[in-house]
Design an enzyme around this catalytic site. Structure first.
Site, short mmCIF file in Angstrom:
data_model
loop_
_atom_site.label_atom_id
_atom_site.label_comp_id
_atom_site.label_asym_id
_atom_site.label_seq_id
_atom_site.Cartn_x
_atom_site.Cartn_y
_atom_site.Cartn_z
N ASP A 416 -8.44 3.25 0.45
CA ASP A 416 -7.88 3.53 -0.87
C ASP A 416 -6.39 3.86 -0.77
OD1 ASP A 416 -8.21 4.26 -3.77
OD2 ASP A 416 -7.57 6.20 -2.98
N GLU A 469 -6.67 -1.61 -0.28
CA GLU A 469 -6.23 -1.61 -1.67
C GLU A 469 -4.72 -1.39 -1.63
OE1 GLU A 469 -6.29 0.81 -5.84
OE2 GLU A 469 -6.34 1.79 -3.91
#
EC number: 2.4.1.18
Length: 739
Positions: A416, A469
């Site tokens: 993330d 990401e």
């Protein structure tokens, strides 16, 4: 009398009472070299009235002398016990207890600490609360060895139910490198604990959960729980076996799930989330039936706040106990693998919350975070940023990644907020950040960490997946580190998501003026190994559900979503879609709610579900739709320039066979009765998928299933066919062999 005089003037009792002792191994337990004694046993048990030392066979018992009424006892001439003894403790406040003395296990308490410098896996095999068996004379003793890193603390105690959460009872021993150790005999899995630390000045800090804890309770205790990882028996024997083709040549259709809000059940307390074991049945069966290849779980690392969705973790080594214990989570993954479904979990090394029981100022200093807030604080998320340049933090983070493969058999990690790690000025104004040594904005320390992370993961688990990401144009995110890349296996294509969604939200009348938004992704498609994400981020914070982004009346909204879904499955790149998208959920996602399963009573919703299921199966049946996602040979435009009619046509090609799928998309509600399409060869062409089919709540305009190619060159091909092109629809065709 000499011993008593010595101790009454010695600061030991005050140190123990005030929890200021950093080297209890030199003061407690079986001691040699004491003044006037060959051997001495010293025990510290506040509120004890009497302590008796017992030999392991029970043949010898000697009562200890109370040196201080606050709980210090001694037994001189203790050679007969030679480090292997038990203590019988009497207290007016509790029943009599007989136990092993933790401070009799000094040398073996250091067992394995040297491995920390040799192996990253040793961080979760050595640190934390480890169930161990220690020698005790002619006996062996089961218990738990606690090890915690707190180099700047002046004292550390382990506290729990076993000592009434009293920090005076079990001070830990400080090692030279800043680790604190203590073996606690007879402790078992399931018992709760925390650490009580004092900073350099002797001020007590909030009780801390174990940074390497494997299991934890929820609010209000937030206590760590001892866990035995050796109990679970796996049945997924083929996990991590190497296959012929690497992941980039395999189909990947990923179903992104927030466990707490996928489906709710009603119990005596109201509505509750499903457990890991319930999900192992219901979620796994659903995903298998729908044809997805992978499940991606939003962060399941332990986190204190439901509203963070898991993106503010405090326990990077433990699955959240909201839905069950670690073995329950293993069972869920085991069932996924038995069903042929891979599991990817979100991993959050970018930041951590400021909760007092967590890592923030763990030993009274910025042990895990950058000390300067211009580097160590995310104002967007109100969270701390790990110090990516500190060796112990780097090892801690990478070890926290490896444990999910090693102990939990996950197939991949999606990292993330990578962009926030790569740039010092991420979401910061001028003057709010510190440049790197070259005056630039790249965080070299984070870049180095991400490279090391990928190298370690793929070295230890060659079939693993790592996904970034990353929302910027940082070069080489999914390129090997030996070629200068970050080493990820895949990168989320945030550009495709943004451009394609923006295009789909346009009124079809004006889409011709935005035609480049739906085609532009192919300009850079081969720069990275992309995954096309329609994730949770697109259906929260007032953005609404995917269906609500589509223009037009009720039928046109559904048709737009159908053609968009079909376009996504045909476009190069692996696929990811958030739960609820597959049923055209009406409301945006609510983490306190559930997927709106009740909408399946209505045609446009069960039609979208049927369409998604059909696309998953067509996708997996045709290598042309996945093998060449990242090679130029896998894609050819037929016509990308028909902007006035908002029509796209292209070919997808397999690498290992002659499988080919032709895709035509009409992004307007205007049907084309006779659309001429260039095809590469003679023969019959069969429609294998039509998003406008009546079974998907479409108009059913296309009835012909097979078309014969004509020797009429068109769109750069030697042959062509004429097909009706339905409104707001996508059609897949394949060439069939002549009979």
């Amino acid at each position: 009398m000499k011993t008593q005089q010595l101790l009454t003037t010695h600061p030991l009792v005050s140190q123990l009472e005030e929890v200021n002792l950093s080297h209890p191994f030199t003061e407690l337990g079986w001691l040699t070299g004491c003044v006037g004694q060959e051997a001495l046993i010293r025990a510290w048990y506040p509120k004890a009235s009497q302590i008796t030392v017992c030999s392991t066979d029970g043949a010898i018992e000697q009562q200890m002398t109370c040196i201080d009424h606050r709980g210090l006892f001694e037994l001189g001439n203790a050679d007969v016990f030679a480090g292997a003894y038990r203590l019988r403790i009497d207290s007016p406040y509790a029943p009599q207890v007989e136990c092993w003395d933790p401070y009799a296990f000094k040398q073996c308490s250091y067992q394995g600490l040297e491995q920390l410098e040799q192996s990253l896996r040793s961080w979760y095999r050595v640190l934390g609360a480890q169930l161990m068996t220690m020698p005790a004379g002619n006996h062996t003793v089961n218990g738990v060895r606690f090890v915690v890193y707190a180099p700047n603390a002046s004292s550390v105690s382990v506290i729990g139910d076993f000592n009434h959460w009293d920090g005076r009872r079990h001070p830990m021993e400080r090692c030279l490198d800043g680790h604190w150790v203590l073996f606690m005999p007879e402790l078992k899995a399931g018992q709760r604990y925390k650490y009580e630390l004092k900073d350099k000045q002797g001020a007590q800090l909030p009780h801390k959960a174990d940074p390497i804890g494997f299991y934890a309770e929820q609010y209000p205790s937030l206590a760590s729980v001892i866990w035995d990882h050796s109990d679970y028996e796996w049945t997924d024997q083929r996990w991590q076996e190497r296959e012929v083709d690497p992941p980039i040549h395999q189909p990947m259709s990923i179903y992104e799930v927030h466990i707490g809000s996928w489906k709710r059940k009603h119990n005596s307390f109201g509505w509750a989330s499903l457990s890991y074991r319930e999900l192992a049945t219901e979620l796994v069966e659903y995903v298998k039936e729908m044809g997805y290849t992978h499940i991606e779980l939003m962060p399941i690392s332990e986190h204190p706040f439901d509203g963070s969705w898991g993106y503010q973790p405090v326990g990077l080594f433990s699955p959240t106990s909201r839905y069950g214990n670690p073995d329950d989570f293993k069972y869920f993954i085991d069932c996924c693998h038995q069903a042929g479904i891979g599991v990817i979990i979100d991993w959050v090394p970018a930041h951590f919350p400021a909760d007092a029981h967590g890592l923030a100022r763990f030993d009274g200093t910025t042990l895990y975070e950058y000390s300067d807030p211009r580097r160590g604080w995310h104002k967007d998320w109100n969270s701390y940023i790990y110090d990516f340049g500190r060796d112990t933090v780097r090892r801690f983070l990478i070890a926290s990644a490896l444990i999910w493969f090693d102990y939990y058999h996950v197939d991949g990690l999606r990292v993330d907020a990578v962009a926030s790690m790569l740039y010092w000025d991420y979401s910061r104004e001028e003057g709010e950040w510190i440049p790197n040594v070259d005056g630039g904005n790249q965080n070299y320390e984070a870049i180095s960490l991400l490279k090391w992370f990928n190298e370690e993961v793929y070295r230890e688990f060659p079939r693993a997946l790592t996904v970034a990401e990353e929302s910027t144009a940082f070069s080489g995110v999914s390129r090997p580190t030996y070629l200068g890349g970050l080493g990820f296996g895949f990168k989320w294509n945030m550009g495709w998501m943004h451009d394609s969604l923006q295009y789909m939200q346009q009124d079809p009348l004006f889409r011709k003026y935005h035609h480049n938004e739906i085609t532009f992704a192919m300009v850079y498609n081969y720069d990275e190994n992309f995954i096309l994400p329609l994730s949770h981020d697109e259906v929260v914070h007032g953005k609404g559900a995917l269906l609500g982004k589509m223009p037009g009346d009720e039928w046109q909204q559904a048709a737009n979503l159908r053609v968009y879904t079909a376009f996504m499955f045909a476009h190069p790149g692996k696929k990811l879609s958030f739960m609820g998208n597959e049923i055209a959920q009406v409301s945006e996602w609510n983490h306190d709610g559930s997927v709106e399963w009740t909408v399946l009573e209505y045609p446009r919703h069960y039609a979208q579900q049927a369409l998604t299921k059909a696309l998953n199966h067509v996708y997996r049946q045709h290598p042309a739709l996945y093998e060449g996602d990242h090679q130029h040979e896998g894609f050819k435009w037929i016509d990308y320039n028909d902007w006035q009619r908002s029509i796209l046509a292209f070919e997808r090609h397999a690498l290992s066979s002659d499988d080919m799928v032709i895709v035509v998309c009409n992004f307007t509600p205007t049907p084309v009765q006779s659309y001429r399409l260039g095809v590469p060869q003679a023969g019959h062409y069969q429609v294998i998928f039509n998003s406008d089919d009546e079974s998907y709540w479409g108009s059913g305009m296309v009835e012909v299933a097979c078309i014969i190619a004509q020797p009429l060159p068109w769109q750069g091909r030697g042959y062509s066919i004429v097909i009706p092109l339905p409104p707001l629809a996508a059609i897949y065709l394949v060439a069939t062999k002549d009979s």
